[in-house]
Write a protein that holds these residues in place. Structure first.
Motif, PDB file in Angstrom:
ATOM      1  N   HIS A 114      -5.095   5.735   6.265  1.00  0.00           N
ATOM      2  CA  HIS A 114      -4.681   4.334   6.031  1.00  0.00           C
ATOM      3  C   HIS A 114      -4.206   3.896   7.349  1.00  0.00           C
ATOM      4  O   HIS A 114      -2.839   3.934   7.937  1.00  0.00           O
ATOM      5  N   ASP A 146      -1.323   9.329   9.414  1.00  0.00           N
ATOM      6  CA  ASP A 146      -1.979   8.957   8.392  1.00  0.00           C
ATOM      7  C   ASP A 146      -3.401   8.193   9.026  1.00  0.00           C
ATOM      8  O   ASP A 146      -3.408   7.044   9.048  1.00  0.00           O
ATOM      9  N   LEU A 164       0.910  -1.395  -0.119  1.00  0.00           N
ATOM     10  CA  LEU A 164      -0.171   0.082   0.093  1.00  0.00           C
ATOM     11  C   LEU A 164       0.991   1.307   0.066  1.00  0.00           C
ATOM     12  O   LEU A 164       0.978   2.018   1.070  1.00  0.00           O
ATOM     13  N   PRO A 165       1.357   1.569  -1.103  1.00  0.00           N
ATOM     14  CA  PRO A 165       2.422   2.572  -1.144  1.00  0.00           C
ATOM     15  C   PRO A 165       1.737   3.902  -1.174  1.00  0.00           C
ATOM     16  O   PRO A 165       0.708   4.217  -1.797  1.00  0.00           O
ATOM     17  N   HIS A 166       2.053   4.856  -0.277  1.00  0.00           N
ATOM     18  CA  HIS A 166       1.419   6.216  -0.193  1.00  0.00           C
ATOM     19  C   HIS A 166       2.186   7.092   0.762  1.00  0.00           C
ATOM     20  O   HIS A 166       3.136   6.777   1.413  1.00  0.00           O
ATOM     21  N   ALA A 167       1.845   8.426   0.458  1.00  0.00           N
ATOM     22  CA  ALA A 167       2.911   9.542   1.143  1.00  0.00           C
ATOM     23  C   ALA A 167       2.407   9.610   2.653  1.00  0.00           C
ATOM     24  O   ALA A 167       1.365   9.461   3.160  1.00  0.00           O
TER      25      ALA A 167
END
Length: 292
Positions: free
Chosen positions: A180, A177, A56-59
């Motif tokens: 997420h 975050d 789950l790539p995210h900033a």
């Protein structure tokens, strides 16, 4: 409701970690045994983060608020772990685990008054019943002479500190975050363990070097404790990201019967009728809190 099975799994892994830590107490003392869960758990926690971010790539949003909550939780957990291990040494593995659960009412009250977590009347009833069962279970029995309150006091300090850390970790994950929660929780675990390893490891290097060397010499047992600790921490942090700390701590009381069985099998500790009785009352309270 994912947080319920995750919490139960975390409790089981925590019992395994506590058993490994307790076996290290003789050579490394409470601070050395405390360091084990952070120093040897950190590589595994970093691996969990790598997998989570690959899937789950995210900033991520690292802010001063995130690091502030992480640091508060990290130092509260260091003190809580050391107090818990000493309480276990002065009483028994099972009763030490019961003392740790005194964090249940503290976690619920802190979450309600400070962070405005919402709990239903049934959940509050379950928490009160579980707390009453824990109090009766951990009350020192007079054998010869006055009652020894030291283990109960240390266990209560441990529980209150774990309650502070649980709420702090929940806030840290949300600050990182909120959208997420699972990856955020795993990253928070790794950051917290890095803070704990650097702080406690540096202190021991300066002031308790023999205990630090004892930990490193026992690396085989320490690696096992680190793995179980990383799995337990990942489970707790994920659960705390998904549900209020009071409810997570309530379901986490399932650790008590697991610890009682482990204490009987690993340390030849006897489980009395009184422990089964009040442990059952505590279990009913947990079910009320979890299903409310």
């Amino acid at each position: 409701m994912l947080w319920i099975p995750v919490t139960i799994a975390a409790a089981a892994f925590q019992v395994a970690r506590n058993a490994a830590q307790r076996s290290l107490m003789t050579g490394s003392g409470p601070w050395g045994a405390t360091l084990v869960r952070f120093l040897f758990g950190l590589p595994f926690s970093c691996a969990f983060v790598a997998v989570a971010l690959a899937v789950l790539p995210h900033a991520l949003h690292f802010t001063p608020v995130f690091f502030g909550w992480s640091a508060l939780g990290a130092f509260a957990q260091i003190g809580a772990t050391a107090a818990l291990l000493v309480a276990m040494q002065r009483s028994s593995f099972a009763l030490g685990t019961a003392f740790q659960q005194s964090g249940l009412p503290f976690a619920a009250l802190i979450g309600f008054f400070v962070f405005h977590d919402h709990l239903s009347p049934a959940a509050w009833g379950g928490i009160l019943l579980a707390t009453a069962g824990l109090t009766a279970l951990s009350w020192p029995r007079r054998i010869d002479g006055p009652r020894d309150w030291s283990a109960a006091i240390l266990g209560t300090v441990s529980g209150a500190s774990f309650a502070v850390s649980a709420n702090a970790f929940r806030q840290a994950s949300h600050a990182l975050d909120l959208a997420h929660p699972i990856p955020a929780a795993l990253v928070t675990v790794a950051v917290v363990q890095a803070i704990q390893t650097a702080a406690l490891g540096s202190w021991m290097l300066l002031f308790a070097r023999p205990a630090l060397m004892a930990v490193l010499r026992s690396w085989r047992v320490s690696m096992g404790a680190g793995l179980f600790g990383a799995l337990a921490s990942a489970g707790w942090f994920v659960a705390l990201a998904l549900a209020p700390a009071g409810l997570v701590r309530a379901v986490g009381v399932v650790e008590m019967p697991i610890a009682a069985l482990a204490g009987k099998r690993l340390f030849a500790e006897r489980i009395s009728r009184r422990q089964w009785l009040f442990g059952g009352a505590t279990a009913v309270g947990v079910l009320l809190a979890a299903l409310a």
